[in-house]
Scaffold this motif. Sequence first.
Motif, PDB file in Angstrom:
ATOM      1  N   ASP A 130      -3.445 -51.524  13.691  1.00 25.14           N
ATOM      2  CA  ASP A 130      -4.203 -50.339  14.105  1.00 25.14           C
ATOM      3  C   ASP A 130      -4.585 -49.573  12.842  1.00 25.14           C
ATOM      4  O   ASP A 130      -3.736 -48.947  12.199  1.00 25.14           O
ATOM      5  N   VAL A 131      -5.852 -49.652  12.468  1.00 23.78           N
ATOM      6  CA  VAL A 131      -6.320 -49.028  11.222  1.00 23.78           C
ATOM      7  C   VAL A 131      -6.739 -47.589  11.508  1.00 23.78           C
ATOM      8  O   VAL A 131      -7.589 -47.349  12.361  1.00 23.78           O
ATOM      9  N   GLY A 132      -6.118 -46.654  10.806  1.00 28.36           N
ATOM     10  CA  GLY A 132      -6.403 -45.242  11.053  1.00 28.36           C
ATOM     11  C   GLY A 132      -5.694 -44.798  12.312  1.00 28.36           C
ATOM     12  O   GLY A 132      -6.299 -44.273  13.250  1.00 28.36           O
ATOM     13  N   CYS A 133      -4.369 -45.015  12.327  1.00 29.48           N
ATOM     14  CA  CYS A 133      -3.612 -44.855  13.578  1.00 29.48           C
ATOM     15  C   CYS A 133      -3.392 -43.396  13.937  1.00 29.48           C
ATOM     16  O   CYS A 133      -3.003 -43.084  15.053  1.00 29.48           O
ATOM     17  N   GLY A 134      -3.607 -42.481  12.957  1.00 28.84           N
ATOM     18  CA  GLY A 134      -3.382 -41.071  13.260  1.00 28.84           C
ATOM     19  C   GLY A 134      -1.932 -40.848  13.658  1.00 28.84           C
ATOM     20  O   GLY A 134      -1.010 -41.343  13.019  1.00 28.84           O
ATOM     21  N   GLY A 135      -1.728 -40.144  14.782  1.00 32.31           N
ATOM     22  CA  GLY A 135      -0.362 -39.894  15.244  1.00 32.31           C
ATOM     23  C   GLY A 135       0.234 -41.059  15.996  1.00 32.31           C
ATOM     24  O   GLY A 135       1.366 -40.978  16.457  1.00 32.31           O
ATOM     25  N   GLY A 136      -0.529 -42.141  16.171  1.00 31.60           N
ATOM     26  CA  GLY A 136       0.021 -43.341  16.801  1.00 31.60           C
ATOM     27  C   GLY A 136      -0.284 -43.481  18.284  1.00 31.60           C
ATOM     28  O   GLY A 136       0.381 -44.245  18.978  1.00 31.60           O
ATOM     29  N   LEU A 137      -1.285 -42.766  18.769  1.00 29.63           N
ATOM     30  CA  LEU A 137      -1.599 -42.837  20.207  1.00 29.63           C
ATOM     31  C   LEU A 137      -1.859 -44.268  20.653  1.00 29.63           C
ATOM     32  O   LEU A 137      -1.293 -44.747  21.632  1.00 29.63           O
ATOM     33  N   LEU A 138      -2.738 -44.936  19.896  1.00 25.48           N
ATOM     34  CA  LEU A 138      -3.102 -46.303  20.287  1.00 25.48           C
ATOM     35  C   LEU A 138      -1.984 -47.284  19.920  1.00 25.48           C
ATOM     36  O   LEU A 138      -1.662 -48.178  20.702  1.00 25.48           O
ATOM     37  N   ARG A 177      -2.054 -61.819   8.131  1.00 24.48           N
ATOM     38  CA  ARG A 177      -3.298 -61.584   8.869  1.00 24.48           C
ATOM     39  C   ARG A 177      -2.954 -61.338  10.339  1.00 24.48           C
ATOM     40  O   ARG A 177      -1.872 -61.680  10.797  1.00 24.48           O
ATOM     41  N   TYR A 178      -3.896 -60.786  11.090  1.00 24.53           N
ATOM     42  CA  TYR A 178      -3.584 -60.266  12.431  1.00 24.53           C
ATOM     43  C   TYR A 178      -4.405 -60.939  13.531  1.00 24.53           C
ATOM     44  O   TYR A 178      -5.534 -61.364  13.306  1.00 24.53           O
ATOM     45  N   ASP A 179      -3.801 -60.992  14.726  1.00 25.14           N
ATOM     46  CA  ASP A 179      -4.509 -61.539  15.890  1.00 25.14           C
ATOM     47  C   ASP A 179      -5.528 -60.540  16.437  1.00 25.14           C
ATOM     48  O   ASP A 179      -6.563 -60.928  16.972  1.00 25.14           O
ATOM     49  N   VAL A 180      -5.162 -59.256  16.337  1.00 22.37           N
ATOM     50  CA  VAL A 180      -6.060 -58.211  16.834  1.00 22.37           C
ATOM     51  C   VAL A 180      -6.080 -57.089  15.801  1.00 22.37           C
ATOM     52  O   VAL A 180      -5.023 -56.672  15.312  1.00 22.37           O
ATOM     53  N   VAL A 181      -7.272 -56.628  15.456  1.00 21.82           N
ATOM     54  CA  VAL A 181      -7.389 -55.438  14.604  1.00 21.82           C
ATOM     55  C   VAL A 181      -8.161 -54.381  15.395  1.00 21.82           C
ATOM     56  O   VAL A 181      -9.232 -54.665  15.935  1.00 21.82           O
ATOM     57  N   CYS A 182      -7.559 -53.203  15.484  1.00 17.45           N
ATOM     58  CA  CYS A 182      -8.224 -52.099  16.192  1.00 17.45           C
ATOM     59  C   CYS A 182      -8.463 -50.977  15.195  1.00 17.45           C
ATOM     60  O   CYS A 182      -7.623 -50.710  14.339  1.00 17.45           O
ATOM     61  N   SER A 183      -9.581 -50.320  15.352  1.00 17.42           N
ATOM     62  CA  SER A 183      -9.803 -49.120  14.559  1.00 17.42           C
ATOM     63  C   SER A 183     -10.625 -48.171  15.418  1.00 17.42           C
ATOM     64  O   SER A 183     -11.816 -48.347  15.599  1.00 17.42           O
ATOM     65  N   MET A 184      -9.909 -47.194  15.974  1.00 19.82           N
ATOM     66  CA  MET A 184     -10.528 -46.347  16.990  1.00 19.82           C
ATOM     67  C   MET A 184     -10.870 -44.975  16.419  1.00 19.82           C
ATOM     68  O   MET A 184     -10.018 -44.307  15.843  1.00 19.82           O
ATOM     69  N   GLU A 185     -12.095 -44.586  16.598  1.00 17.51           N
ATOM     70  CA  GLU A 185     -12.578 -43.276  16.130  1.00 17.51           C
ATOM     71  C   GLU A 185     -12.286 -43.108  14.642  1.00 17.51           C
ATOM     72  O   GLU A 185     -11.843 -42.054  14.204  1.00 17.51           O
ATOM     73  N   VAL A 186     -12.532 -44.155  13.867  1.00 18.58           N
ATOM     74  CA  VAL A 186     -12.277 -44.105  12.436  1.00 18.58           C
ATOM     75  C   VAL A 186     -13.572 -44.325  11.657  1.00 18.58           C
ATOM     76  O   VAL A 186     -13.852 -43.641  10.681  1.00 18.58           O
TER      77      VAL A 186
END
Lengths: 296, 580
Positions: free
Chosen positions: A80-88, A142-151
């Motif tokens: 999770d790139v740019g996880c902030g407080g960790g919501l996602l 390396r990762y199976d899933v990369v998420c970057s939400m509102e980043v």
Amino acid sequence: MFPTALIRSSTVNAAEIAHFSRLSALWWDEHGEFSFLHKMNPVRMQFIREKLLEVAYDEQPENAVDPTKAGILHGLDVLDVGCGGGLLSESLTRLGARTTGIDASESNIAIARHHASLDPRLSQSLSYKHTPAESLLAEPKRYDVVCSMEVLEHVDNPALFLSTCAELLKPSGHLFLSTISRTPLAYLLTIFLAEKVLGKVADGTHTYSKYIKPSELIEFFTKYRSPSQDSRPWITRLYGGVPTRTEAEVRGLIFNPLQMGWMLAPKGAWGATECNYIFWTRKPALENVLNSMAQR
Amino acid sequence: MLSSKSSRFAINSCRNSSRRVLTRKYFSTTHEECDVVIVGGGPAGLALASALGSKHSLRESLKVALVEAGDLSKVQNWVPADGTYSNRVVSLTNASQAFLNDIGSWSHIEMDRTAPIEEMQVWDGISDARIEFSAAEMSLSNPGQGMARLTEVLNLQRALLRHLELMPHVEVIDKTKVMGISPESVDGGWPLVQLENGRVLRSRLLVGADGLNSPVRSFAKIPTYGWAYDTHAIVATMFHSAKNPYHGPNTTAFQRFLPTGPIAFLPLSSTASSLVWSTKPDLAAALKNVEPSVLARMINAAFRLPEVSMRYLHDRIREAHQAGTPITDAEIKSEIQWREQSHSIGSNSAYSSAPFDMSEELLGIPPDGSELLPSLVTSIQPGTVASFPLRYNHTETYIGEGEGSRTVLVGDAAHTIHPLAGQGLNLGLGDVECLARVIQSAVLRGGDIGSYTSLLPYSRERYLENHKIMSACDKLHKLYSMSFGPVVSARSVGLEVLNEFDSIKAAFMMTAGSSPRVQRENGSLGGDLRSTAFNVAAKGVEGLTATAGVVQAMRGGLAGLAVNGLHSLLTAISSSQVKK
């Protein structure tokens, strides 16, 4: 903060990080500054869940994952790139993922770590790191899933950021992004109304010129080839500007002010991606690499 | 349950001990981690535990525990003597039955101890204006199952416990009091539930299914708003002769609205029915104190004699009670006989209680109109007469916040209503059905089920829904407590208007949950049914508006006001249906 050299070579914007560090204590106040994100999170998770189930079913209809099962990310490495407080990050972990959350703000990571420490179901498989995404490239993982939400709308050099996320994926890995489109409507809703008039979001959170249109994301991945793989572009075909659902998908995230909640717009809904949207695409599989090498 | 006084003390003492635990080690081993802790082993709490336990997808994601102070093995091993019935009964709507069936608990209900309600007769004690509901005219998918099914609360609780016994992954902790609930002393900490036996349950989500004086509600500091009605309800199990073959089985519920409150006769079997008689507190006390045969005669009279005579009989009973010499069977018999004579009710009339003193063989073909009245009560099951005060209560919210976050209320902890429409427990089961669905949906999206965001859909769906039905019952109670002439005539018009509009009845019954709730597995509603209900309700309200106009012209301001009250009530009911 990072050494100056690192900042220069990364897509992290120092002013943006200072902004979010100031707000970090508010991450888990569900009624406060980030209430919009709290409400958006289940909808983003719904999209991730549905897309992964759809892909799993397409690939192996006979032993596809039980759609009523909670742990659909079981055994997957998720970033999770740019996880902030960790919501996602927390939500991804609850669906069974081995999650790594990274953020360029040290205070965000501290808040995320504290919050996760309260939940006994997270301790085993959720870890946080204070680092820009670029420095992970040096590691072998390396990762199976990369998420970057509102980043995406907060970084410098989005093209570099996108290729970093792409490179961090395993072959066949999934990339999920959510961001805001650069349209007059988006300016009206996310900056003028949310920040200036209603004050629901702190002033200065968003910069209009940094917004990215879905068509620009799609265009990027029609040209983008993974350098390490030398394969086909991630998106090979477009029909009227729309990619096939096996290569990429764009869905609108619509805020309903009457219900004070978000909803995932139906596929292809007219005008739905004019403001907030979520994007998925997939790194080509290794077979494709072999095929394209064989053809040469 | 805890009394509020002892719970306050206990919460303080618990806070001290938990702080000690926390300072020793942050994630102390003395805590047991739970995802859902349900406080209260009543029907709502047990149904929630069963619903969560029965969902396969939740099994590995949720550790569920239920805490109850009482001994649940007594309920689980309940074996009633043949032909006797407990005095606490519930009329389960089709929606409630469908929910219990979905979670797999319904098959544990002893069906022989349930009775379908196929018809309802409701009438005004003063004007005798009458409204009839029949399952046959309600376009139910399966009219044979009736509009509701009556059973003992114990039968329901026992079924839920038997179902829970098959779920070892749901822990039921009974004979154990909750000594206190305290928040963890860290920012964003979880509630710690301290049990009598020393165990401490650290709960991601704490569910208050702990009734009117809910300790969970006081922990969460959720304010509640309400009032006590100047009314107590008397309950009892009544025996009567089987209905004559001319009248078919005992499947009609009767309710007469007296100015002192409604009296209801609810069928349990061919020869037994349950009484719910709402009346003034002093009358309730007096009626509880008389011989069983006197109570039986009074029940028969309350369904039959004109209101003016009931007022007289009430006064007699009240006086005798105050004088310390409860009225005798002979006295009340002669009083009633005299009243019947003065109203020219012959011994052959359906309204006569004369058959009470005749042997069954002497009874021939029942008189005309006897289908409009319940069977004559012949005796009261010993030990079943009880009474309790009636309250209207609704909390300001169902979800705790701040220090009390990660709490949610269901059933009586969140709301209590007048029993006149038999909706109390059904509202509670509606809460449980919704909460289980909301929890499941949050789990599938990786949500933290204790968070406000995850729980919000629950309170959003249930609060207004409950509020509408609750205020409808409250308004009905108030409307029918009046004996003021113009209001009475207006309301008799209102009821007769009602009787004309099958569509409104259908809307009313659908709100009361008579047709099985539409499956909402994926959060999608059955569009067809929704729009049908909308049309039905809209048509009905339109019709009534026109009628109300006529009545207003006929009777002038005051009468119009009362009809307008009824009109707005119906609008509320039908719009709540529209919302669905």
